[in-house]
Design a protein around this motif. Sequence first.
Motif, PDB file in Angstrom:
ATOM      1  N   ILE A   1     -11.119  -8.782  15.083  1.00 38.86           N
ATOM      2  CA  ILE A   1     -10.703  -7.917  16.193  1.00 38.86           C
ATOM      3  C   ILE A   1     -11.452  -8.295  17.464  1.00 38.86           C
ATOM      4  CG2 ILE A   1     -10.375  -5.519  16.913  1.00 38.86           C
ATOM      5  CD1 ILE A   1      -8.987  -6.038  14.387  1.00 38.86           C
TER       6      ILE A   1
ATOM      7  N   PHE B   1     -20.485  -0.891  21.307  1.00 37.71           N
ATOM      8  CA  PHE B   1     -21.492   0.170  21.220  1.00 37.71           C
ATOM      9  C   PHE B   1     -20.827   1.536  21.116  1.00 37.71           C
ATOM     10  CE2 PHE B   1     -25.110  -2.420  22.977  1.00 37.71           C
ATOM     11  CZ  PHE B   1     -25.923  -2.187  21.890  1.00 37.71           C
ATOM     12  N   PHE B   2     -19.884   1.775  22.026  1.00 41.07           N
ATOM     13  CA  PHE B   2     -19.198   3.069  22.027  1.00 41.07           C
ATOM     14  C   PHE B   2     -18.519   3.317  20.684  1.00 41.07           C
ATOM     15  CE2 PHE B   2     -18.794   2.694  26.847  1.00 41.07           C
ATOM     16  CZ  PHE B   2     -19.825   3.582  27.066  1.00 41.07           C
TER      17      PHE B   2
ATOM     18  N   ALA C   1     -10.385   1.692  15.430  1.00 35.61           N
ATOM     19  CA  ALA C   1      -9.356   1.576  14.402  1.00 35.61           C
ATOM     20  C   ALA C   1      -9.823   0.645  13.293  1.00 35.61           C
ATOM     21  CB  ALA C   1      -8.064   1.051  15.021  1.00 35.61           C
TER      22      ALA C   1
ATOM     23  N   GLN D   1     -12.443   2.067  10.836  1.00 37.15           N
ATOM     24  CA  GLN D   1     -11.929   2.968   9.797  1.00 37.15           C
ATOM     25  C   GLN D   1     -11.709   2.213   8.485  1.00 37.15           C
ATOM     26  OE1 GLN D   1     -10.153   6.347  11.034  1.00 37.15           O
ATOM     27  NE2 GLN D   1     -11.916   5.952  12.324  1.00 37.15           N
ATOM     28  N   ASN D   2     -11.441   0.926   8.606  1.00 37.09           N
ATOM     29  CA  ASN D   2     -11.137   0.139   7.411  1.00 37.09           C
ATOM     30  C   ASN D   2     -12.382  -0.409   6.716  1.00 37.09           C
ATOM     31  OD1 ASN D   2      -8.512   0.580   8.024  1.00 37.09           O
ATOM     32  ND2 ASN D   2      -8.164  -1.432   8.932  1.00 37.09           N
TER      33      ASN D   2
ATOM     34  N   TYR E   1     -10.066   1.004  26.275  1.00 34.15           N
ATOM     35  CA  TYR E   1      -8.927   0.360  25.624  1.00 34.15           C
ATOM     36  C   TYR E   1      -9.404  -0.522  24.470  1.00 34.15           C
ATOM     37  CZ  TYR E   1      -4.828  -2.710  25.229  1.00 34.15           C
ATOM     38  OH  TYR E   1      -3.758  -3.427  24.768  1.00 34.15           O
TER      39      TYR E   1
ATOM     40  N   MET F   1       0.836  -1.191   0.000  1.00 36.73           N
ATOM     41  CA  MET F   1       0.000   0.000   0.000  1.00 36.73           C
ATOM     42  C   MET F   1       0.864   1.233   0.000  1.00 36.73           C
ATOM     43  SD  MET F   1      -2.558   1.225   2.934  1.00 36.73           S
ATOM     44  CE  MET F   1      -1.481   2.461   3.578  1.00 36.73           C
ATOM     45  N   SER F   2       1.694   1.366   1.027  1.00 35.43           N
ATOM     46  CA  SER F   2       2.520   2.553   1.114  1.00 35.43           C
ATOM     47  C   SER F   2       3.769   2.437   0.247  1.00 35.43           C
ATOM     48  CB  SER F   2       2.906   2.819   2.557  1.00 35.43           C
ATOM     49  OG  SER F   2       3.039   1.613   3.246  1.00 35.43           O
TER      50      SER F   2
ATOM     51  N   ILE G   1     -10.785   1.444  21.390  1.00 35.94           N
ATOM     52  CA  ILE G   1      -9.813   1.980  20.426  1.00 35.94           C
ATOM     53  C   ILE G   1      -9.544   0.969  19.311  1.00 35.94           C
ATOM     54  CG2 ILE G   1      -7.382   2.644  20.154  1.00 35.94           C
ATOM     55  CD1 ILE G   1      -8.857   4.865  21.332  1.00 35.94           C
ATOM     56  N   PHE G   2      -9.454  -0.307  19.668  1.00 40.54           N
ATOM     57  CA  PHE G   2      -9.221  -1.331  18.644  1.00 40.54           C
ATOM     58  C   PHE G   2     -10.379  -1.379  17.650  1.00 40.54           C
ATOM     59  CE2 PHE G   2      -6.310  -2.959  21.860  1.00 40.54           C
ATOM     60  CZ  PHE G   2      -5.213  -3.261  21.076  1.00 40.54           C
TER      61      PHE G   2
ATOM     62  N   ASN H   1     -21.076  12.473  12.070  1.00 44.35           N
ATOM     63  CA  ASN H   1     -22.004  13.569  12.349  1.00 44.35           C
ATOM     64  C   ASN H   1     -22.195  13.836  13.838  1.00 44.35           C
ATOM     65  OD1 ASN H   1     -22.537  13.934   9.602  1.00 44.35           O
ATOM     66  ND2 ASN H   1     -23.988  12.214   9.653  1.00 44.35           N
ATOM     67  N   LEU H   2     -21.582  12.974  14.647  1.00 40.19           N
ATOM     68  CA  LEU H   2     -21.752  13.119  16.086  1.00 40.19           C
ATOM     69  C   LEU H   2     -20.993  14.341  16.591  1.00 40.19           C
ATOM     70  CD1 LEU H   2     -22.868  11.228  18.552  1.00 40.19           C
ATOM     71  CD2 LEU H   2     -20.428  10.983  18.979  1.00 40.19           C
TER      72      LEU H   2
ATOM     73  N   LEU I   1     -21.037   4.188  17.951  1.00 39.89           N
ATOM     74  CA  LEU I   1     -21.584   5.535  18.146  1.00 39.89           C
ATOM     75  C   LEU I   1     -20.528   6.591  17.837  1.00 39.89           C
ATOM     76  CD1 LEU I   1     -23.659   5.175  21.457  1.00 39.89           C
ATOM     77  CD2 LEU I   1     -24.480   5.183  19.097  1.00 39.89           C
ATOM     78  N   LEU I   2     -19.294   6.342  18.292  1.00 41.61           N
ATOM     79  CA  LEU I   2     -18.248   7.356  18.142  1.00 41.61           C
ATOM     80  C   LEU I   2     -17.608   7.335  16.765  1.00 41.61           C
ATOM     81  CD1 LEU I   2     -16.558   7.168  21.641  1.00 41.61           C
ATOM     82  CD2 LEU I   2     -18.189   8.831  20.802  1.00 41.61           C
TER      83      LEU I   2
END
Lengths: 313, 275
Positions: A235, A110-111, A200, A203-204, A193, A1-2, A196-197, A119-120, A114-115
Motif C-alpha cells: 500500500i 503515523f496518523f 484500511a 484492518q487486515n 486521503y 471469502m464471501s 484512509i488507505f 483504546n484511543l 495512532l488512529l
Amino acid sequence: MSQQKTKRGEIDLPVRLKDSKRQKTGVYFRKKVGWLFIIVSIIAITIFNFYPMVQAFLLSFQSGMGANLEYVGFDNWRRLFGDPTFIAALTNTSIYLLIQVPLMIVLALFFSVLLNDPNLKFRGFFRIAIFLPCVTSLVAYSVIFKYLFGVDGIINLFLLNFGIISEAINFLADPVWAKVVIILAITWRWTGYNMIFYLAALQNVDKSIYEAARMDGANAIQQFFQITVPMLKPIILFTSITSTIGTLQIFDEVVNITNGGPGNATLSISQYIYNLSFEYTPDFGYASTVSYVIVILVIILSIIQFRVAGEKK
Amino acid sequence: MKNLKRIFIYTFLSLAAIVSIFPFLWMLVSITNKSVDVTQGRLLPGTHLIENMKTLFATVDIVPALMNSAIIAIISTILTLLFASLAGYGFEIHRSRGKDIVFTVLLLSMMIPFAAIMVPLYRMFGSISETAPLIGIDSLGAVILPTATTAFFIFFFRQNTKMFPKDLVEAGRIDGLSELGVFFRVYMPTMKTTYAAAAIISFMNSWNNYLWPLVILQSPEKRTIPLLISNLGSSYSPDYGVIMSAIVIATLPTALVFFLMQKHFVAGMMGSVKG
C-alpha cells in the motif's frame, strides 16, 4: 471469502452439466460476451489516453504557432536544456516532490497507526477531522490558503499577536516561503486521503503478530518499523506512486495560490505547459515536449519506487 | 512514562485536528462577516450572512456555474459507473488470459499525466467542433467525455468484484437470465456499496475538476464552479465575505455527498485495497 455466504442448496448444478454440447457453445458464447463488457472502456481509453499520448509524442517534434505546425526534428528537445523557465519549473516541481511526498506519507502512516488503536478516545472524531480536507476542491482550498497566508492574512495576525514575529511576513511574495506554503497546502489536502488507505490495510493485519512482538519485548517504535511498515509495503508503494504522479502534475494549487510567482519561483511544469499552450503565443509542439518530461519522470520514478520496495524484502 | 506518551499522542492528534479543521471553521465564520472583519482576523460569527449571500447572487453568476457543474458531475458519474463496472465485471467474471493482458495495458493509462495529453485532446475536440458542436470545444460534452470511463474506476470495480459471490452468476444463468441480465439484475444490486463508493469519488473528481474545463470551456456562461472561484480569487479588490460564501456553496455538495455516504466510501476503499 464471501463465497461462503451464497446458498449453494438453491442452485441445481447437475441440470446444467447434463447437456455438454449446449454447454460448450454456451462457454464459447460467454467468452465473446466477456469482450463486449469491456469493449466500450477499451475504445474510450484508447481514444482519450493512448491516442493523445502518441499525438503528443509526434507533436514534440513539431513547432510553429497555433495550428501551423511543421516538423523540426529535435529542436524542441534541444530548446529544453537552454530554457531558464523550464529549468525553474522542473526545479520547483522536484522540490515539491522531494519534500512533500515523503512528508505526507510519513505523517499519514503515523496518523493511521495512532488512529488504529481501539483504546484511543475520540477515534472517530480524529479520523473525520484529518480526512475532512479531502472533501474540498483543489481550487477552493487553494484560494483559502492564499488568504490565510496573505500579508494581512490570519496566519500573520496570529504570529504577530503571539509575538513569534515582529513584522508581517509576505509569504507569497518570497520565493522560499511561497514554496513552503504550496507544500503545506498539498500536505494539508492529501494526508488524510492516504491515511484512509493505510487504515484500511491495517484492518487486515493480524493482531496476534503485535501481541507476539510485545511478548518478545518489542516497543512501539520497533513494532512500527518491523511489523507495520513491512506489512503495509504494497500500500505504501501504491500511495507513493500515486502521490508522486499527483505532485508531478501539480497545477491547481500553484495557479490559485501564487500563480507561479514571485518571478517563476513556484511555477510548476504543468502550469508551464498550460502557459505555453494557452497563455503565451501558443506553441503546441514545444508544450508537448515539456509534457513528455513529466511522462519520462513518472516512468523513471515509478521504476525506482518498485525497485526500492522490491529490494527491502 | 505511559501517561507522558498518552499526553503526547493526544496533543499531536489534537493539533492535527485543529490544523485540519481550522480553514473550514474560518471559512464558515467568514461568510457571516463583513469583508473588513475577515481581513482583521475576526473568528466569531457575525450578522452579515444574508447580506453576503444577497451580494453573491446579485453580482456573481453562481447559479449557472452550479448548474454546469451539476450537469457535468452527474452525467459523468452515471457514465463512469456504467462503463467502468461493466468492464470491471467483464475482466473479473469472464476471465481469460487475453483480457488479463488488455487489463494490464489499460492500467498503464493511469500513469499518463494529464498535462501530457491535454494539448492533443484540445486539438482533437477542436477538430470535431464544426461537425459535432455538442462535444466540441466549449461544450459540456467535451468536459465529460474523457472522464466517462477511466482505468482507475475499472481497477476499482475489478478489485471489488473479487468479493462478489461468483455462484450468483451461475444461479442467474440457470434461471434463464442473459449475460447482461445477470449483470443488471444480479451483480448491480449485490454491489450497491461499491457503486456508492465509486459514485462519491467520481462525483467529487468531476465536481472539482479544474484544468480540463479551464482548457476546453471558453464562454463565461459555460463556466463551472472551480473556474468561477478561481476567477473570484484572483480579483483585485476581493470581497472576502462574498468569496467565502461562494466557496462554501461550492464545497457543500461534495461535503454532503461524502458525509451521507461515508460508510460506503470507506468500505469501497477497503475493497480496493484488499486482494
